[in-house]
Design a protein around this motif. Structure first.
Motif, PDB file in Angstrom:
ATOM      1  N   TYR A  27      53.062  29.187   2.565  1.00  0.00           N
ATOM      2  CA  TYR A  27      53.346  28.947   1.129  1.00  0.00           C
ATOM      3  C   TYR A  27      53.918  30.197   0.624  1.00  0.00           C
ATOM      4  O   TYR A  27      53.252  31.328   0.594  1.00  0.00           O
ATOM      5  CB  TYR A  27      51.868  28.461   0.390  1.00  0.00           C
ATOM      6  N   THR A  28      55.329  30.052   0.163  1.00  0.00           N
ATOM      7  CA  THR A  28      55.889  31.052  -0.135  1.00  0.00           C
ATOM      8  C   THR A  28      56.146  31.281  -1.716  1.00  0.00           C
ATOM      9  O   THR A  28      56.241  30.340  -2.263  1.00  0.00           O
ATOM     10  CB  THR A  28      57.379  31.035   0.565  1.00  0.00           C
ATOM     11  N   LYS A  29      56.613  32.539  -2.026  1.00  0.00           N
ATOM     12  CA  LYS A  29      57.092  32.702  -3.496  1.00  0.00           C
ATOM     13  C   LYS A  29      58.164  32.141  -3.898  1.00  0.00           C
ATOM     14  O   LYS A  29      58.562  31.544  -4.747  1.00  0.00           O
ATOM     15  CB  LYS A  29      56.943  34.036  -3.771  1.00  0.00           C
ATOM     16  N   GLU A  30      59.281  32.271  -2.939  1.00  0.00           N
ATOM     17  CA  GLU A  30      60.599  31.947  -3.217  1.00  0.00           C
ATOM     18  C   GLU A  30      61.004  30.351  -2.983  1.00  0.00           C
ATOM     19  O   GLU A  30      61.949  29.980  -3.169  1.00  0.00           O
ATOM     20  CB  GLU A  30      61.712  32.841  -2.610  1.00  0.00           C
ATOM     21  N   PHE A  31      60.317  29.971  -1.703  1.00  0.00           N
ATOM     22  CA  PHE A  31      60.566  28.602  -1.438  1.00  0.00           C
ATOM     23  C   PHE A  31      59.586  27.511  -1.447  1.00  0.00           C
ATOM     24  O   PHE A  31      59.704  26.398  -0.758  1.00  0.00           O
ATOM     25  CB  PHE A  31      61.099  28.665   0.183  1.00  0.00           C
ATOM     26  N   GLY A  32      58.373  27.821  -1.786  1.00  0.00           N
ATOM     27  CA  GLY A  32      57.213  26.990  -1.707  1.00  0.00           C
ATOM     28  C   GLY A  32      56.964  26.792  -0.294  1.00  0.00           C
ATOM     29  O   GLY A  32      56.492  27.927   0.539  1.00  0.00           O
ATOM     30  N   ARG A  33      56.534  25.624   0.125  1.00  0.00           N
ATOM     31  CA  ARG A  33      55.667  25.483   1.389  1.00  0.00           C
ATOM     32  C   ARG A  33      56.820  25.316   2.515  1.00  0.00           C
ATOM     33  O   ARG A  33      57.940  24.439   2.374  1.00  0.00           O
ATOM     34  CB  ARG A  33      54.835  24.325   1.619  1.00  0.00           C
ATOM     35  N   ILE A  34      56.821  26.385   3.361  1.00  0.00           N
ATOM     36  CA  ILE A  34      57.667  26.157   4.411  1.00  0.00           C
ATOM     37  C   ILE A  34      57.316  26.149   5.964  1.00  0.00           C
ATOM     38  O   ILE A  34      56.099  26.764   6.026  1.00  0.00           O
ATOM     39  CB  ILE A  34      59.148  27.123   4.475  1.00  0.00           C
ATOM     40  N   GLU A  35      57.793  25.852   6.842  1.00  0.00           N
ATOM     41  CA  GLU A  35      57.272  25.833   8.363  1.00  0.00           C
ATOM     42  C   GLU A  35      58.352  26.413   8.984  1.00  0.00           C
ATOM     43  O   GLU A  35      59.597  26.264   8.863  1.00  0.00           O
ATOM     44  CB  GLU A  35      57.250  24.442   8.857  1.00  0.00           C
ATOM     45  N   VAL A  36      57.863  27.673   9.591  1.00  0.00           N
ATOM     46  CA  VAL A  36      58.842  28.562  10.422  1.00  0.00           C
ATOM     47  C   VAL A  36      58.436  28.648  11.744  1.00  0.00           C
ATOM     48  O   VAL A  36      57.166  28.799  12.219  1.00  0.00           O
ATOM     49  CB  VAL A  36      58.731  29.922   9.748  1.00  0.00           C
ATOM     50  N   LEU A  37      59.277  28.616  12.853  1.00  0.00           N
ATOM     51  CA  LEU A  37      59.051  28.759  13.933  1.00  0.00           C
ATOM     52  C   LEU A  37      58.949  30.436  14.414  1.00  0.00           C
ATOM     53  O   LEU A  37      59.831  31.332  14.107  1.00  0.00           O
ATOM     54  CB  LEU A  37      60.254  28.381  14.955  1.00  0.00           C
ATOM     55  N   GLY A  38      57.829  30.806  15.031  1.00  0.00           N
ATOM     56  CA  GLY A  38      57.401  31.989  15.657  1.00  0.00           C
ATOM     57  C   GLY A  38      57.818  31.911  17.051  1.00  0.00           C
ATOM     58  O   GLY A  38      57.097  31.701  17.895  1.00  0.00           O
ATOM     59  N   LYS A  39      59.141  32.507  17.240  1.00  0.00           N
ATOM     60  CA  LYS A  39      59.450  32.618  18.741  1.00  0.00           C
ATOM     61  C   LYS A  39      58.664  33.548  19.528  1.00  0.00           C
ATOM     62  O   LYS A  39      58.722  34.725  19.440  1.00  0.00           O
ATOM     63  CB  LYS A  39      61.068  32.784  18.763  1.00  0.00           C
ATOM     64  N   SER A  40      58.310  33.111  20.829  1.00  0.00           N
ATOM     65  CA  SER A  40      57.475  33.908  21.641  1.00  0.00           C
ATOM     66  C   SER A  40      56.288  34.844  21.010  1.00  0.00           C
ATOM     67  O   SER A  40      56.115  35.900  21.673  1.00  0.00           O
ATOM     68  CB  SER A  40      58.512  34.906  22.520  1.00  0.00           C
ATOM     69  N   ILE A  41      55.828  34.166  20.035  1.00  0.00           N
ATOM     70  CA  ILE A  41      54.830  34.880  19.307  1.00  0.00           C
ATOM     71  C   ILE A  41      53.557  35.119  20.040  1.00  0.00           C
ATOM     72  O   ILE A  41      52.652  35.594  19.542  1.00  0.00           O
ATOM     73  CB  ILE A  41      54.578  34.198  17.781  1.00  0.00           C
ATOM     74  N   ARG A  42      53.342  33.829  20.967  1.00  0.00           N
ATOM     75  CA  ARG A  42      52.016  33.672  21.642  1.00  0.00           C
ATOM     76  C   ARG A  42      52.060  34.986  22.715  1.00  0.00           C
ATOM     77  O   ARG A  42      50.811  35.003  23.419  1.00  0.00           O
ATOM     78  CB  ARG A  42      51.804  32.464  21.958  1.00  0.00           C
ATOM     79  N   LYS A  43      53.040  35.505  23.176  1.00  0.00           N
ATOM     80  CA  LYS A  43      53.049  36.686  24.096  1.00  0.00           C
ATOM     81  C   LYS A  43      52.155  37.598  23.811  1.00  0.00           C
ATOM     82  O   LYS A  43      52.298  38.079  22.487  1.00  0.00           O
ATOM     83  CB  LYS A  43      54.363  37.097  24.254  1.00  0.00           C
TER      84      LYS A  43
END
Ligand code: ZN
Length: 225
Positions: A27-43
């Motif tokens: 939940y963001t201040k500027e865009f409300g609810r958004i879904e964002v991809l975290g690339k390679s974030i599980r490494k």
């Protein structure tokens, strides 16, 4: 190069995606609810790996990719360590996240909701805010969220006949506040109606003024049975 966007954001949840990635719901201040991809974030070595947990408060940078928004950077602003250490507080914090996920599906900027969420978590995170009262914080949040999203319950007039309620008020999740004769909901006292009015008009501090004896009544009113 796509444009970079920057905003304050609170992690609502993260979901594993493909082999090394995650989809993070913010939940963001500027865009409300958004879904964002975290690339390679599980490494294991991924820099942002530890940042994408609920209810972390971040400043994030992302770009709009072809299929997804893509997280490019994040700075930790608050990890809400007091909340995460306390079982009652963290369970309330999770409930706030579920409410937002349930009621808000589309990305739409709404600063009222943003401040309701961020201020609620900051308040919950205060060392001197008693965990016993976090129950009321949930209802403060729910009550005000419904109102911001256009589902405000009128606390003066019957939702069915529109006349003022001067005796036998009745409350139900379907009809809101009514005369008992108009709809047989659960009986509610005028004292409790006043507490809801106060929650609507005041900042979070009001939670510290609600007598703990009301806990049962809150439970009773919002219980689905
Ligand atoms: Zn009525």
């Amino acid at each position: 190069m796509s444009a970079r966007h920057r905003t304050q954001a609170i992690v609502l949840k993260n979901t594993n995606f493909r082999e090394q990635d995650k989809i993070i719901s913010f939940y963001t201040k500027e865009f409300g609810r958004i879904e964002v991809l975290g690339k390679s974030i599980r490494k294991k070595k991924a820099k942002l790996r530890s940042f994408v947990q609920y209810p972390y408060f971040l400043e994030i940078d992302f770009i709009q990719g072809k299929n997804h928004k893509i997280l490019t950077d994040a700075v930790l602003l608050n990890d809400f360590s007091v909340v995460r250490k306390n079982l009652s507080k963290i369970s309330i914090a999770y409930k706030l996240s579920f409410l937002l996920q349930h009621f808000i599906r589309e990305p739409e900027k709404d600063e009222k909701v943003w401040f309701l969420l961020s201020n609620s978590l900051l308040f919950l995170n205060k060392e001197d805010f008693s965990a016993k009262r976090s129950f009321f914080l949930y209802y403060y949040f729910l009550w005000n969220l419904l109102s911001f999203l256009g589902y405000r319950i009128n606390l003066d007039r019957c939702s069915l006949c529109q006349k003022k309620i001067s005796k036998n008020p009745s409350f139900s999740l379907e009809k809101g506040l009514t005369h008992f004769n108009c709809f047989e909901g659960k009986s509610i006292s005028f004292e409790l109606i006043d507490i809801f009015k106060k929650m609507e008009k005041n900042s979070l501090e009001i939670i510290n003024e609600i007598d703990l004896k009301w806990k049962k009544s809150f439970k009773y009113l919002f219980d689905k049975k």
